[in-house]
Design a protein around this motif. Structure first.
Motif, PDB file in Angstrom:
ATOM      1  N   LYS A   7       0.827  -1.209   0.000  1.00 16.70           N
ATOM      2  CA  LYS A   7       0.000   0.000   0.000  1.00 16.70           C
ATOM      3  C   LYS A   7       0.860   1.256   0.000  1.00 16.70           C
ATOM      4  O   LYS A   7       0.599   2.201  -0.746  1.00 16.70           O
ATOM      5  CB  LYS A   7      -0.932   0.004   1.217  1.00 16.70           C
ATOM      6  N   GLN A   8       1.894   1.270   0.840  1.00 15.74           N
ATOM      7  CA  GLN A   8       2.754   2.446   0.924  1.00 15.74           C
ATOM      8  C   GLN A   8       3.497   2.681  -0.386  1.00 15.74           C
ATOM      9  O   GLN A   8       3.686   3.828  -0.812  1.00 15.74           O
ATOM     10  CB  GLN A   8       3.747   2.289   2.084  1.00 15.74           C
ATOM     11  N   ALA A   9       3.923   1.610  -1.041  1.00 15.09           N
ATOM     12  CA  ALA A   9       4.629   1.751  -2.315  1.00 15.09           C
ATOM     13  C   ALA A   9       3.712   2.338  -3.386  1.00 15.09           C
ATOM     14  O   ALA A   9       4.107   3.226  -4.148  1.00 15.09           O
ATOM     15  CB  ALA A   9       5.171   0.393  -2.760  1.00 15.09           C
ATOM     16  N   VAL A  10       2.480   1.847  -3.439  1.00 14.19           N
ATOM     17  CA  VAL A  10       1.514   2.373  -4.407  1.00 14.19           C
ATOM     18  C   VAL A  10       1.187   3.825  -4.083  1.00 14.19           C
ATOM     19  O   VAL A  10       1.126   4.684  -4.971  1.00 14.19           O
ATOM     20  CB  VAL A  10       0.233   1.509  -4.416  1.00 14.19           C
ATOM     21  N   TYR A  11       0.998   4.105  -2.797  1.00 13.54           N
ATOM     22  CA  TYR A  11       0.675   5.468  -2.382  1.00 13.54           C
ATOM     23  C   TYR A  11       1.777   6.441  -2.798  1.00 13.54           C
ATOM     24  O   TYR A  11       1.503   7.536  -3.291  1.00 13.54           O
ATOM     25  CB  TYR A  11       0.469   5.521  -0.867  1.00 13.54           C
ATOM     26  N   ARG A  43      -3.853  -8.993  -3.037  1.00 15.82           N
ATOM     27  CA  ARG A  43      -5.267  -8.670  -3.239  1.00 15.82           C
ATOM     28  C   ARG A  43      -5.793  -7.816  -2.087  1.00 15.82           C
ATOM     29  O   ARG A  43      -6.547  -6.864  -2.305  1.00 15.82           O
ATOM     30  CB  ARG A  43      -6.085  -9.947  -3.360  1.00 15.82           C
ATOM     31  N   ARG A  44      -5.383  -8.148  -0.867  1.00 17.39           N
ATOM     32  CA  ARG A  44      -5.838  -7.368   0.288  1.00 17.39           C
ATOM     33  C   ARG A  44      -5.348  -5.921   0.192  1.00 17.39           C
ATOM     34  O   ARG A  44      -6.097  -4.983   0.479  1.00 17.39           O
ATOM     35  CB  ARG A  44      -5.345  -7.997   1.588  1.00 17.39           C
ATOM     36  N   ALA A  45      -4.092  -5.739  -0.221  1.00 18.55           N
ATOM     37  CA  ALA A  45      -3.542  -4.384  -0.345  1.00 18.55           C
ATOM     38  C   ALA A  45      -4.341  -3.569  -1.360  1.00 18.55           C
ATOM     39  O   ALA A  45      -4.715  -2.417  -1.104  1.00 18.55           O
ATOM     40  CB  ALA A  45      -2.076  -4.451  -0.751  1.00 18.55           C
ATOM     41  N   LEU A  46      -4.619  -4.162  -2.521  1.00 16.41           N
ATOM     42  CA  LEU A  46      -5.368  -3.445  -3.553  1.00 16.41           C
ATOM     43  C   LEU A  46      -6.801  -3.172  -3.110  1.00 16.41           C
ATOM     44  O   LEU A  46      -7.360  -2.107  -3.406  1.00 16.41           O
ATOM     45  CB  LEU A  46      -5.357  -4.238  -4.859  1.00 16.41           C
ATOM     46  N   GLN A  47      -7.394  -4.115  -2.396  1.00 19.25           N
ATOM     47  CA  GLN A  47      -8.767  -3.915  -1.941  1.00 19.25           C
ATOM     48  C   GLN A  47      -8.844  -2.776  -0.932  1.00 19.25           C
ATOM     49  O   GLN A  47      -9.775  -1.957  -0.973  1.00 19.25           O
ATOM     50  CB  GLN A  47      -9.314  -5.202  -1.321  1.00 19.25           C
ATOM     51  N   ASP A  51     -10.899   0.628  -1.153  1.00 17.43           N
ATOM     52  CA  ASP A  51     -11.825   1.077  -0.108  1.00 17.43           C
ATOM     53  C   ASP A  51     -11.518   2.506   0.330  1.00 17.43           C
ATOM     54  O   ASP A  51     -12.419   3.258   0.719  1.00 17.43           O
ATOM     55  CB  ASP A  51     -11.752   0.150   1.107  1.00 17.43           C
ATOM     56  N   GLU A  52     -10.234   2.887   0.264  1.00 20.71           N
ATOM     57  CA  GLU A  52      -9.821   4.230   0.665  1.00 20.71           C
ATOM     58  C   GLU A  52      -9.998   5.249  -0.457  1.00 20.71           C
ATOM     59  O   GLU A  52      -9.734   6.439  -0.269  1.00 20.71           O
ATOM     60  CB  GLU A  52      -8.353   4.208   1.109  1.00 20.71           C
TER      61      GLU A  52
END
Length: 243
Positions: A7-11, A43-47, A51-52
């Motif tokens: 998540k942090q990398a994508v952010y 999948r959890r990270a992308l979901q 959601d955010e």
């Protein structure tokens, strides 16, 4: 947690502009391979990112960066023009009012002025890429900022000017969801009275209270964000030997 690293990398890629709006995001398989995690973790990270509101997932098409809402830092005072430029977007402002008005009793007390004293008042709409994202309704203490009404706030924001003439030392925030007034609805170019996020901000300099601003944002185009870092202090345990 491994999914949080993803998540942090994508952010960071979104925040830096490397991945602009509508840019495709790496697939679950690609992320699982890159971060050496299971596909379920990816999948959890992308979901959670979906959601955010940071990404949009479309069955059969993939995952894409969501259209970005304007975002302001919750725990710091930053210039809205700087925030917009950091996103590599265009900022411009329209001055609705710039005037001298009678201070309401409560405001006069906060400013340390006599009842009925005059204060400066401005109302400015800030735009990001041509879309209205904030109505800034501000009252200024004329004893501390005597030349406020002489400024051109299409060239620089009140925040920039205030930081230049009277360095701020303290601030307070109150945040609430509100329905816009008819004028706010018009100035924000809202088709209907959608909920807005409103921030009341008071700022002080060493000499006293400088300004009170009410910042109104359309809920569909704005979000607040914050990041906190916690430091862990080492605990030193001392033992005593009884003699």
């Amino acid at each position: 947690m491994k999914y949080d690293h993803i998540k942090q990398a994508v952010y960071r890629k979104i925040e830096s502009g490397e991945w602009p709006e509508h840019h495709p995001v790496s697939s679950e398989n690609q992320l699982a391979k890159e971060f050496q995690v299971s596909r379920m973790t990816a999948r959890r990270a992308l979901q959670e990112l979906s959601d955010e509101g940071l990404v949009v997932r479309t069955r059969g098409a993939g995952t894409f960066v969501a259209p970005l809402k304007s975002q302001s830092a919750l725990l710091t005072i930053r210039n809205i023009a700087d925030e917009i430029r950091l996103r590599k977007h265009r900022h411009h402002a329209v001055v609705r009012l710039l005037e001298e008005v009678d201070a309401e009793p409560g405001l006069a007390t906060l400013f340390g002025l006599q009842q009925g004293a005059k204060v400066w008042h401005s109302v400015i709409t800030h735009f990001e890429n041509g879309h209205a994202v904030q109505v800034e309704d501000r009252h200024i203490n004329p004893a501390l900022v005597p030349h406020y009404l002489e400024q051109d706030f299409t060239l620089r924001t009140p925040h920039e000017y205030l930081c230049e003439v009277t360095p701020l030392t303290e601030a307070s925030h109150q945040i609430e969801a509100v329905s816009p007034t008819s004028m706010q609805q018009q100035w924000l170019d809202l088709d209907q009275a959608e909920p807005c996020l409103q921030i009341q901000r008071r700022t002080w300099a060493r000499e006293g209270m400088v300004s009170q601003a009410v910042l109104t944002h359309p809920g569909s185009r704005f979000r607040l964000g914050g990041h906190m870092t916690f430091s862990q202090k080492a605990k030193v345990l001392k033992t005593q030997t009884k003699k």
